[in-house]
Design an enzyme around this catalytic site. Structure first.
Site, PDB file in Angstrom:
ATOM      1  N   ASP A  34      17.956   5.646  18.666  1.00  0.00           N
ATOM      2  CA  ASP A  34      16.503   5.542  18.630  1.00  0.00           C
ATOM      3  C   ASP A  34      16.197   4.314  17.760  1.00  0.00           C
ATOM      4  O   ASP A  34      17.064   3.850  17.022  1.00  0.00           O
ATOM      5  CB  ASP A  34      15.930   6.821  18.008  1.00  0.00           C
ATOM      6  CG  ASP A  34      14.443   6.726  17.758  1.00  0.00           C
ATOM      7  OD1 ASP A  34      13.705   6.338  18.680  1.00  0.00           O
ATOM      8  OD2 ASP A  34      14.011   7.031  16.622  1.00  0.00           O
ATOM      9  N   LEU A  35      14.992   3.773  17.864  1.00  0.00           N
ATOM     10  CA  LEU A  35      14.681   2.561  17.090  1.00  0.00           C
ATOM     11  C   LEU A  35      13.902   2.872  15.803  1.00  0.00           C
ATOM     12  O   LEU A  35      14.406   2.695  14.697  1.00  0.00           O
ATOM     13  CB  LEU A  35      13.873   1.590  17.969  1.00  0.00           C
ATOM     14  CG  LEU A  35      13.383   0.320  17.272  1.00  0.00           C
ATOM     15  CD1 LEU A  35      14.542  -0.562  16.846  1.00  0.00           C
ATOM     16  CD2 LEU A  35      12.433  -0.454  18.191  1.00  0.00           C
ATOM     17  N   ASP A  36      12.663   3.357  15.983  1.00  0.00           N
ATOM     18  CA  ASP A  36      11.766   3.578  14.841  1.00  0.00           C
ATOM     19  C   ASP A  36      12.313   4.669  13.932  1.00  0.00           C
ATOM     20  O   ASP A  36      12.440   5.817  14.339  1.00  0.00           O
ATOM     21  CB  ASP A  36      10.372   4.001  15.337  1.00  0.00           C
ATOM     22  CG  ASP A  36       9.698   2.924  16.178  1.00  0.00           C
ATOM     23  OD1 ASP A  36       9.758   1.746  15.802  1.00  0.00           O
ATOM     24  OD2 ASP A  36       9.115   3.269  17.226  1.00  0.00           O
ATOM     25  N   THR A  63      10.286   1.296  10.846  1.00  0.00           N
ATOM     26  CA  THR A  63       8.951   1.142  11.433  1.00  0.00           C
ATOM     27  C   THR A  63       8.186   2.459  11.508  1.00  0.00           C
ATOM     28  O   THR A  63       6.973   2.445  11.719  1.00  0.00           O
ATOM     29  CB  THR A  63       9.062   0.545  12.844  1.00  0.00           C
ATOM     30  OG1 THR A  63      10.217   1.127  13.453  1.00  0.00           O
ATOM     31  CG2 THR A  63       9.203  -0.957  12.815  1.00  0.00           C
ATOM     32  N   LYS A 107       6.595  11.832  15.321  1.00  0.00           N
ATOM     33  CA  LYS A 107       7.793  11.003  15.510  1.00  0.00           C
ATOM     34  C   LYS A 107       8.380  11.231  16.900  1.00  0.00           C
ATOM     35  O   LYS A 107       8.566  12.371  17.319  1.00  0.00           O
ATOM     36  CB  LYS A 107       8.834  11.293  14.421  1.00  0.00           C
ATOM     37  CG  LYS A 107       8.426  10.739  13.069  1.00  0.00           C
ATOM     38  CD  LYS A 107       9.504  10.908  12.029  1.00  0.00           C
ATOM     39  CE  LYS A 107       9.051  10.288  10.714  1.00  0.00           C
ATOM     40  NZ  LYS A 107       9.990  10.583   9.628  1.00  0.00           N
ATOM     41  N   SER A 144      14.257   4.474  23.037  1.00  0.00           N
ATOM     42  CA  SER A 144      13.055   4.606  22.212  1.00  0.00           C
ATOM     43  C   SER A 144      11.820   4.924  23.066  1.00  0.00           C
ATOM     44  O   SER A 144      11.732   4.496  24.207  1.00  0.00           O
ATOM     45  CB  SER A 144      12.811   3.277  21.469  1.00  0.00           C
ATOM     46  OG  SER A 144      11.524   3.226  20.928  1.00  0.00           O
ATOM     47  N   ALA A 145      10.873   5.639  22.467  1.00  0.00           N
ATOM     48  CA  ALA A 145       9.620   5.942  23.163  1.00  0.00           C
ATOM     49  C   ALA A 145       8.633   4.782  23.065  1.00  0.00           C
ATOM     50  O   ALA A 145       7.616   4.753  23.757  1.00  0.00           O
ATOM     51  CB  ALA A 145       8.981   7.192  22.553  1.00  0.00           C
ATOM     52  N   SER A 146       8.961   3.815  22.217  1.00  0.00           N
ATOM     53  CA  SER A 146       7.971   2.771  21.901  1.00  0.00           C
ATOM     54  C   SER A 146       7.870   1.686  22.953  1.00  0.00           C
ATOM     55  O   SER A 146       8.871   1.196  23.467  1.00  0.00           O
ATOM     56  CB  SER A 146       8.329   2.127  20.565  1.00  0.00           C
ATOM     57  OG  SER A 146       7.478   1.029  20.319  1.00  0.00           O
ATOM     58  N   LYS A 197      10.202  12.340  25.074  1.00  0.00           N
ATOM     59  CA  LYS A 197      11.030  13.281  24.326  1.00  0.00           C
ATOM     60  C   LYS A 197      10.169  14.515  24.030  1.00  0.00           C
ATOM     61  O   LYS A 197       8.995  14.337  23.733  1.00  0.00           O
ATOM     62  CB  LYS A 197      11.501  12.634  23.014  1.00  0.00           C
ATOM     63  CG  LYS A 197      12.342  11.359  23.230  1.00  0.00           C
ATOM     64  CD  LYS A 197      12.524  10.578  21.933  1.00  0.00           C
ATOM     65  CE  LYS A 197      13.250   9.257  22.196  1.00  0.00           C
ATOM     66  NZ  LYS A 197      13.411   8.417  21.001  1.00  0.00           N
ATOM     67  N   GLU A 219      19.002   9.974  16.044  1.00  0.00           N
ATOM     68  CA  GLU A 219      17.562  10.215  16.114  1.00  0.00           C
ATOM     69  C   GLU A 219      16.957  10.634  14.773  1.00  0.00           C
ATOM     70  O   GLU A 219      17.568  11.429  14.067  1.00  0.00           O
ATOM     71  CB  GLU A 219      17.294  11.358  17.097  1.00  0.00           C
ATOM     72  CG  GLU A 219      16.780  10.947  18.442  1.00  0.00           C
ATOM     73  CD  GLU A 219      15.378  10.348  18.426  1.00  0.00           C
ATOM     74  OE1 GLU A 219      14.690  10.415  17.391  1.00  0.00           O
ATOM     75  OE2 GLU A 219      14.976   9.814  19.463  1.00  0.00           O
ATOM     76  N   ASP A 220      15.764  10.145  14.454  1.00  0.00           N
ATOM     77  CA  ASP A 220      15.092  10.598  13.220  1.00  0.00           C
ATOM     78  C   ASP A 220      13.999  11.619  13.517  1.00  0.00           C
ATOM     79  O   ASP A 220      13.402  12.162  12.589  1.00  0.00           O
ATOM     80  CB  ASP A 220      14.475   9.416  12.459  1.00  0.00           C
ATOM     81  CG  ASP A 220      13.253   8.867  13.154  1.00  0.00           C
ATOM     82  OD1 ASP A 220      13.302   8.719  14.401  1.00  0.00           O
ATOM     83  OD2 ASP A 220      12.238   8.593  12.485  1.00  0.00           O
TER      84      ASP A 220
HETATM   85  C1  BG6 Z   1       8.283   6.202  18.773  1.00  0.00           C
HETATM   86  C2  BG6 Z   1       7.686   6.501  17.424  1.00  0.00           C
HETATM   87  O1  BG6 Z   1       9.496   5.530  18.601  1.00  0.00           O
HETATM   88  O2  BG6 Z   1       7.421   5.378  19.546  1.00  0.00           O
HETATM   89  C3  BG6 Z   1       6.271   7.063  17.563  1.00  0.00           C
HETATM   90  O3  BG6 Z   1       8.505   7.453  16.764  1.00  0.00           O
HETATM   91  C4  BG6 Z   1       5.427   6.134  18.423  1.00  0.00           C
HETATM   92  O4  BG6 Z   1       5.720   7.205  16.294  1.00  0.00           O
HETATM   93  C5  BG6 Z   1       6.121   5.924  19.776  1.00  0.00           C
HETATM   94  O5  BG6 Z   1       4.139   6.695  18.648  1.00  0.00           O
HETATM   95  C6  BG6 Z   1       5.331   5.003  20.697  1.00  0.00           C
HETATM   96  O6  BG6 Z   1       5.271   3.733  20.126  1.00  0.00           O
HETATM   97  P1  BG6 Z   1       4.360   2.552  20.668  1.00  0.00           P
HETATM   98  O7  BG6 Z   1       4.931   1.350  19.972  1.00  0.00           O
HETATM   99  O8  BG6 Z   1       4.564   2.476  22.153  1.00  0.00           O
HETATM  100  O9  BG6 Z   1       2.951   2.846  20.318  1.00  0.00           O
HETATM  101 MG    MG Z   2      12.246   7.479  15.719  1.00  0.00          MG
END
Ligand code: BG6
Ligand code: MG
Length: 216
Positions: A8-10, A16, A44, A113-115, A144, A168-169
């Site tokens: 996972d990234l964040d 972050t 998270k 990552s979900a981001s 997730k 994963e955190d």
């Molecule tokens: C996850 C984070 O990695 O990404 C969440 O743990 C975050 O906190 C999610 O909401 C989505 O990120 P982004 O950058 O697409 O808004």
């Molecule tokens: Mg994370």
């Protein structure tokens, strides 16, 4: 036999998670309420819109879809201010060494990552090239605790879930890994990540052998 890892990234590779928290809190404060670090744990690993919906629920606020998009965009702008100047120095202690060890042992690794900002962050910290693939919130359709993000990573590396360790955190991320039959290593506190095969406080001083032993 472990052949690959998915990170996972964040909150795992970079800190972050704290910037997401700051930006979401600012949004809540502008809407007239606040939430705690404990509640933040529930955000998270959750997508941007998923997080917004949870926060609005905590604040008892109902909002039209177009307004939600506006606020989510605002939050993302605030978040992006924090990641603007990120560089290699933001990679969390021990991560670089751990990746080097994986490389030396021919263990592949990918990002899960979900981001939707993951690709930008990975470029800033200079890790994009060495990851086999970057699966992020722009590629997945299910969040997730669905294992989709990790399954896509495993597929790109040509490995089975049982041959792969997920770091994963987020409790939801650990659950996603377990739901997909992956080994899960929680990065953080056993209190929220106790379901994982192993919990570490971070990567500093950690060796791959310790992880192999820890997940048994
Ligand atoms: C996850 C984070 O990695 O990404 C969440 O743990 C975050 O906190 C999610 O909401 C989505 O990120 P982004 O950058 O697409 O808004
Ligand atoms: Mg994370």
């Amino acid at each position: 036999m472990i052949k690959a890892c998915i990170f996972d990234l964040d909150g795992v590779i970079v800190d972050t998670a704290k910037y997401h928290f700051i930006a979401w809190r600012k949004l809540a404060n502008e809407l007239g309420f606040d939430f705690t670090e404990k509640e933040n744990e529930k955000l998270k690993g959750v997508s941007r819109m998923g997080s917004l919906n949870l926060i609005l629920e905590w604040g008892g606020i109902k909002m039209e879809e177009d307004k939600k998009v506006e606020w989510a965009t605002k939050k993302n702008e605030w978040y992006k201010e924090h990641i603007l100047d990120m560089g290699e120095e933001e990679i969390l202690p021990g991560v670089r060494q751990f990746l080097n060890e994986l490389k030396a042992k021919n263990i592949q690794y990918a990002l899960g990552s979900a981001s939707k900002n993951a690709a930008a962050v990975m470029n800033k910290i200079g890790l994009t090239e060495e990851f086999v693939t970057i699966i992020d919130g722009t590629k997945t359709t299910k969040g997730k605790p669905d294992p989709q993000v990790f399954q896509m990573g495993a597929e790109a590396m040509g490995v089975q879930a049982e041959e792969c360790i997920v770091f994963e955190d987020a409790a939801k991320g650990v659950q996603a890994a377990l739901n997909g039959n992956f080994y899960a290593v929680g990065v953080g506190s056993p209190e929220s990540l106790g379901a994982a095969h192993m919990v570490i406080s971070g990567f500093e001083g950690l060796t791959f052998d310790q992880v192999l032993q820890g997940i048994q």
